[in-house]
Design an enzyme around this catalytic site. Structure first.
Site, short mmCIF file in Angstrom:
data_model
loop_
_atom_site.label_atom_id
_atom_site.label_comp_id
_atom_site.label_asym_id
_atom_site.label_seq_id
_atom_site.Cartn_x
_atom_site.Cartn_y
_atom_site.Cartn_z
N PRO A 11 0.79 -1.23 0.00
CA PRO A 11 0.00 0.00 0.00
C PRO A 11 0.83 1.29 0.00
O PRO A 11 1.87 1.36 0.66
CB PRO A 11 -0.82 -0.10 1.29
N ASN A 12 0.33 2.24 -0.75
CA ASN A 12 0.87 3.60 -0.87
C ASN A 12 2.13 3.70 -1.71
O ASN A 12 2.60 4.79 -1.99
CB ASN A 12 1.13 4.22 0.52
N ARG A 19 5.24 10.89 -2.44
CA ARG A 19 4.92 10.59 -1.03
C ARG A 19 6.19 10.71 -0.19
O ARG A 19 7.15 9.96 -0.39
CB ARG A 19 4.40 9.15 -0.96
N TYR A 24 11.33 8.52 0.97
CA TYR A 24 11.24 7.46 -0.05
C TYR A 24 11.86 7.85 -1.39
O TYR A 24 11.92 7.01 -2.29
CB TYR A 24 9.78 7.05 -0.23
N ASN A 75 8.18 -5.63 -1.24
CA ASN A 75 8.14 -4.50 -0.32
C ASN A 75 6.70 -4.43 0.18
O ASN A 75 5.83 -3.86 -0.48
CB ASN A 75 8.53 -3.20 -1.01
N ALA A 78 3.31 -0.94 4.64
CA ALA A 78 2.78 -0.98 6.01
C ALA A 78 2.37 -2.39 6.44
O ALA A 78 2.39 -2.71 7.63
CB ALA A 78 1.60 -0.03 6.12
N HIS A 81 4.38 -4.74 8.92
CA HIS A 81 4.31 -4.67 10.38
C HIS A 81 3.00 -5.23 10.95
O HIS A 81 2.82 -5.24 12.16
CB HIS A 81 4.46 -3.19 10.83
N ASP A 88 1.88 -15.84 5.99
CA ASP A 88 1.47 -17.23 5.76
C ASP A 88 1.53 -17.59 4.27
O ASP A 88 1.94 -18.69 3.90
CB ASP A 88 0.05 -17.46 6.29
N GLU A 99 12.83 -9.67 1.30
CA GLU A 99 12.06 -8.53 1.84
C GLU A 99 12.84 -7.26 1.53
O GLU A 99 14.06 -7.21 1.70
CB GLU A 99 11.91 -8.70 3.36
N HIS A 101 12.86 -2.82 1.61
CA HIS A 101 12.32 -1.52 2.03
C HIS A 101 13.19 -0.41 1.48
O HIS A 101 14.43 -0.53 1.49
CB HIS A 101 12.28 -1.40 3.56
N LEU A 102 12.55 0.66 1.07
CA LEU A 102 13.32 1.82 0.60
C LEU A 102 14.05 2.48 1.77
O LEU A 102 15.23 2.80 1.70
CB LEU A 102 12.37 2.85 -0.05
N SER A 103 13.31 2.68 2.84
CA SER A 103 13.90 3.29 4.04
C SER A 103 14.45 2.18 4.93
O SER A 103 14.25 0.99 4.65
CB SER A 103 12.83 4.08 4.80
N ARG A 108 13.55 4.13 12.28
CA ARG A 108 12.32 4.93 12.32
C ARG A 108 11.49 4.59 13.55
O ARG A 108 12.01 4.08 14.53
CB ARG A 108 11.56 4.72 11.00
N ARG A 112 7.65 0.29 13.43
CA ARG A 112 8.19 -0.23 12.16
C ARG A 112 9.33 -1.23 12.38
O ARG A 112 9.86 -1.80 11.44
CB ARG A 112 8.70 0.92 11.28
C1 DQA Z 1 8.48 0.87 3.63
C2 DQA Z 1 8.61 1.04 5.15
C3 DQA Z 1 7.27 0.81 5.84
O1 DQA Z 1 7.40 1.00 7.23
C4 DQA Z 1 6.24 1.81 5.34
O2 DQA Z 1 4.97 1.56 5.91
C5 DQA Z 1 6.17 1.87 3.85
C6 DQA Z 1 7.37 1.74 3.05
C7 DQA Z 1 9.78 1.23 2.89
O3 DQA Z 1 9.88 0.86 1.72
O4 DQA Z 1 10.65 1.88 3.45
O5 DQA Z 1 5.11 2.14 3.30
O6 DQA Z 1 8.20 -0.50 3.36
#
Ligand code: DQA
Length: 164
Positions: A11-12, A19, A24, A75, A78, A81, A88, A99, A101-103, A108, A112
């Site tokens: 999501p997002n 964003r 990001y 990725n 949210a 978490h 599953d 797995e 993540h950009l950040s 943080r 997270r």
């Molecule tokens: C994220 C880190 C997550 O905590 C956050 O909810 C995201 C992006 C990242 O790519 O850094 O939406 O997965």
């Protein structure tokens, strides 16, 4: 046919580029996908990159990947978490899961710091911004190459000696 890697975005992440760019970055998902396609070609891999704001859709795509793909880079955003359902689905896959993540979530907010997805992941790439997608694909290419030609114990020892 080249092995296919599913690259899933939660999501997002459709809002990448606009964003919270200080966290990001300014690359859009389309920019990232373009670079990944070129990188995938050089590794003789195919990619199928998707994004959804819906947990169930991500679960369905993971289930689809079980029979069509050689690995997943995810990725989960949210859902990292919160989602036992995504965990599953990934645990039901027999191929490598990375797995991404950009950040760096560990730098943080505390909420997270916990990842459900990590329990299904071979490894995690975090904190390198959009470049992390390419790092993840490189890592996946290596995992798949290793599966195809597992190093014999004798060969392995020789390589380790040479590396010293
Ligand atoms: C994220 C880190 C997550 O905590 C956050 O909810 C995201 C992006 C990242 O790519 O850094 O939406 O997965």
């Amino acid at each position: 046919m080249n092995p296919k890697i599913m690259i899933l975005n939660g999501p997002n992440l459709n809002l990448l580029g606009v964003r919270q760019p200080h966290i990001y970055g300014y690359d859009t998902l389309a920019d990232i996908e373009k670079r990944l396609r070129a990188r995938a070609r050089s590794h003789e891999l195919a990619i199928d990159m998707r994004q959804s704001n819906h947990e169930g859709e991500l679960v369905t795509w993971i289930q689809e990947a079980r029979t069509t793909c050689a690995g997943i880079i995810i990725n989960p955003a949210a859902y990292t978490h919160t989602s036992v359902a995504i965990l599953d689905a990934l645990l039901a896959c027999e191929f490598p899961v990375i797995e991404l993540h950009l950040s760096n979530p560990h730098k943080r907010e505390e909420f997270r710091h916990r990842s459900f997805v990590t329990f299904a992941a071979k490894g995690v790439i975090a904190g390198f911004g959009a470049h992390g997608y390419e790092l993840a694909l490189d890592a996946m290419a290596q995992l798949i190459a290793d599966q195809r030609t597992p190093a014999k114990p004798a060969q392995k020892a020789k390589t380790m000696r040479a590396a010293k």
